[in-house]
Design an enzyme around this catalytic site. Structure first.
Site, PDB file in Angstrom:
ATOM      1  N   LYS A 122      62.799  44.949  84.383  1.00 15.75           N
ATOM      2  CA  LYS A 122      63.530  43.929  84.058  1.00 15.75           C
ATOM      3  C   LYS A 122      63.291  43.038  82.416  1.00 15.75           C
ATOM      4  O   LYS A 122      61.977  43.063  82.425  1.00 15.75           O
ATOM      5  CB  LYS A 122      63.823  42.746  84.979  1.00 15.75           C
ATOM      6  CG  LYS A 122      64.991  41.536  84.128  1.00 15.75           C
ATOM      7  CD  LYS A 122      65.339  41.131  85.449  1.00 15.75           C
ATOM      8  CE  LYS A 122      66.708  39.884  85.475  1.00 15.75           C
ATOM      9  NZ  LYS A 122      67.098  38.458  86.087  1.00 15.75           N
ATOM     10  N   SER A 158      71.957  37.228  87.594  1.00 18.19           N
ATOM     11  CA  SER A 158      71.552  38.780  86.269  1.00 18.19           C
ATOM     12  C   SER A 158      70.712  39.963  86.002  1.00 18.19           C
ATOM     13  O   SER A 158      70.842  40.409  85.173  1.00 18.19           O
ATOM     14  CB  SER A 158      70.677  37.657  85.998  1.00 18.19           C
ATOM     15  OG  SER A 158      69.466  37.598  86.061  1.00 18.19           O
ATOM     16  N   SER A 177      69.727  35.724  91.657  1.00 19.42           N
ATOM     17  CA  SER A 177      69.671  36.797  90.015  1.00 19.42           C
ATOM     18  C   SER A 177      68.945  38.057  91.128  1.00 19.42           C
ATOM     19  O   SER A 177      69.084  39.223  90.220  1.00 19.42           O
ATOM     20  CB  SER A 177      69.001  36.395  89.162  1.00 19.42           C
ATOM     21  OG  SER A 177      69.667  36.103  87.768  1.00 19.42           O
TER      22      SER A 177
HETATM   23  N1  GLN Z   1      73.757  33.422  88.462  1.00 20.72           N
HETATM   24  C1  GLN Z   1      73.270  32.099  88.067  1.00 20.72           C
HETATM   25  C2  GLN Z   1      72.931  31.771  86.931  1.00 20.72           C
HETATM   26  O1  GLN Z   1      74.074  32.345  86.159  1.00 20.72           O
HETATM   27  C3  GLN Z   1      71.603  32.307  88.662  1.00 20.72           C
HETATM   28  C4  GLN Z   1      71.007  33.126  87.584  1.00 20.72           C
HETATM   29  C5  GLN Z   1      69.857  33.773  87.963  1.00 20.72           C
HETATM   30  O2  GLN Z   1      68.927  33.704  89.133  1.00 20.72           O
HETATM   31  N2  GLN Z   1      68.655  33.564  86.634  1.00 20.72           N
HETATM   32  O3  GLN Z   1      72.115  31.209  86.892  1.00 20.72           O
END
Ligand code: GLN
Length: 493
Positions: free
Chosen positions: A79, A159, A183
């Site tokens: 990532k 994400s 995410s």
């Molecule tokens: N979708 C969540 C956010 O936008 C979690 C993102 C994440 O876990 N990095 O904050």
């Protein structure tokens, strides 16, 4: 697609070790698959030479009769939130475009030390903020999955959407993810793969671009529970460079895998039966209970009364921390610098940040700054921290009655790209089942359960006690064996 690209972490590692094929053959097969899958937009940069060099090192070790490491000969996707020495690291933001770190993140270094190689840096939501992969500066990732009978482009989740898309499409056997509020788990659920967020502190955050430091955790995403166990073992461990890193030995999770749940109690939290949850998801949750019962577990009802406050609290705590963490992107130290003619220092900060951050990132910075401002700190930030404590206490009480918790990972299956963009709140709701475990710092995993009537994957989530990744993995294995999830996206890319 060559047969080698159908293999997962364990099969590759064992096959390289016993000489069924060489690590170079594996790396070449995946490098080709990556190059042919540009339509997925899963990678921001590819690093075929890194994968080949690690493969050659593994093959040479084998010739010399040396230990190959627990990820020996396995090429993976990284990532693009992990700093990789000499390889551009962007967090999918324009503000970091062109930033080439002088150092390697602890987690990626551990993976290389364990014998893995890197296929490339995976696309993500910008600064890991998002649930659909549409906030990336480098364009959205496409899910390899489509609804049956439709050509509409679907979200791979976020994400870690580059990670989920690449692993589901079999252009990487596994990938790293990070999970601040879902995410790893939500994209895993959307794409029919496994992903585990370990206990907060298991994996070092050193060299991982910070979003919300009290929540951020790295973890593996792969197509089986076994592969996740192996990769997590390579990633985890105490790191003196991260003050929140756990001073605990890394258990032998792979060796400890067992799908026999006799004597285990699995809790079903009644508050997770939320309005708006898809009927097919509720059905798969019922099915999950049956599978765990079949594996020997007893199913018990538990209550997590503060669940409905977890999401609003997360969307105060996470932006608050983000607004502080992202203050460092000022045009001086990293990446982009926008210096209008005759501008002073303040103008440069403003111009750089205005040009460098995407809309969602700006929204989080504004929310975070607001909830931390003198007049509103107590009303928002302090309240949210109190809720966080209550959410943790809910879990502590529930774990007096059960060993692990079973819940859906998400309230819906994947959605078409573009369909939730209009309203950030609907997008935030994706994480309603994922966020409580994040606030409490607990290990949690998503495992594919089935496909819905549109042919899209659905995931089940297991949440464990602190430090009990083994219990989470074992319940996941019991589900995996019974679900027999074998669906694959039809190749269109
Ligand atoms: N979708 C969540 C956010 O936008 C979690 C993102 C994440 O876990 N990095 O904050």
């Amino acid at each position: 697609m060559s047969e080698l690209t159908n293999l997962g972490v364990k099969a590759i590692r064992d096959g390289v070790a016993d000489g069924s094929f060489t690590a170079r053959e594996v790396a070449e097969a995946f490098n080709t698959a990556v190059a042919e899958a540009a339509d997925l937009n899963a990678f921001i940069v590819t690093t075929p030479d890194h994968a080949l060099a690690a493969a050659d090192a593994a093959d040479a070790k084998r010739t010399r009769g040396e230990d190959l490491g627990i990820m020996g000969g396995v090429p993976i996707g990284m990532k693009d939130l992990f700093a990789t020495k000499g390889v551009q690291t962007t967090a999918a933001s324009h503000i970091l475009e062109g930033f080439t770190p002088e150092y390697e993140s602890t987690v990626s270094q551990k993976l290389w030390d364990a014998g893995a190689g890197m296929l490339g840096k995976l696309n993500l939501d910008q600064f890991a903020m998002g649930s659909s992969n549409e906030t990336s500066y480098f364009g959205n990732v496409n899910s390899p999955w489509r609804k049956e009978g439709s050509n509409a482009a679907m979200s791979p989740g976020g994400s870690s959407g580059g990670s989920s898309s690449a692993v589901a499409a079999r252009i990487a056997p596994a990938a790293t993810g990070t999970d601040t509020g879902g995410s790893i788990r939500q994209p895993a659920a959307f794409t029919g793969i496994c992903g585990i967020k370990p206990t907060y502190g298991r994996c070092s955050r050193w060299g991982v671009v910070a979003f919300a430091s009290s929540l951020d955790q790295a973890g593996p995403m792969a197509r089986s529970v076994e592969d996740c166990a192996i990769m997590l073992e390579a990633m985890a461990g105490f790191d003196p460079k991260d003050a929140t890193s756990l001073q605990m030995d890394v258990p032998a999770w792979e060796a400890g895998l067992s799908a026999d749940l006799k004597g285990k109690k699995i809790g079903i939290p009644k508050e997770y039966r939320m309005e708006g949850t898809d009927e097919e998801i509720l059905k798969s949750w019922e099915q999950g209970k049956e599978w765990l019962r079949d594996a020997g577990a007893t199913i018990v009802d538990v209550s997590l009364p503060h669940t409905k406050y977890a999401l609003p609290a997360y969307y105060i705590v996470a932006p608050a921390e983000a607004s502080s963490n992202l203050a460092r992107y000022d045009g001086v130290r990293y990446g982009l610098r926008d210096l209008p003619d005759g501008a002073g220092l303040q103008d440069m900060y403003a111009a750089t940040r205005a040009a460098g951050f995407g809309d969602e990132v700006k929204r989080r910075i504004l929310i975070g700054t607001y909830v931390l401002s003198a007049g509103f700190y107590d009303a928002y930030y302090t309240q949210a921290q109190k809720i966080r404590t209550l959410v943790s206490q809910d879990f502590e009480k529930a774990f007096a009655q059960c060993d692990a918790i079973l819940a859906p990972t998400t309230p819906t299956a994947s959605f078409p790209l573009g369909s939730l963009n209009e309203d950030p709140l609907t997008m935030y709701l994706n994480d309603v089942f994922a966020v409580p475990a994040s606030l409490a710092g607990l290990p949690a995993m998503s495992v594919p359960a089935t496909v819905n009537s549109d042919g899209l994957p659905l995931g089940l989530q297991i949440v464990g006690k602190p430090f009990d990744e083994q219990g989470v993995l074992n319940a996941g294995l019991a589900i995996q064996q019974r679900a027999g999830f074998a669906a694959q996206p039809e190749k269109w890319w």
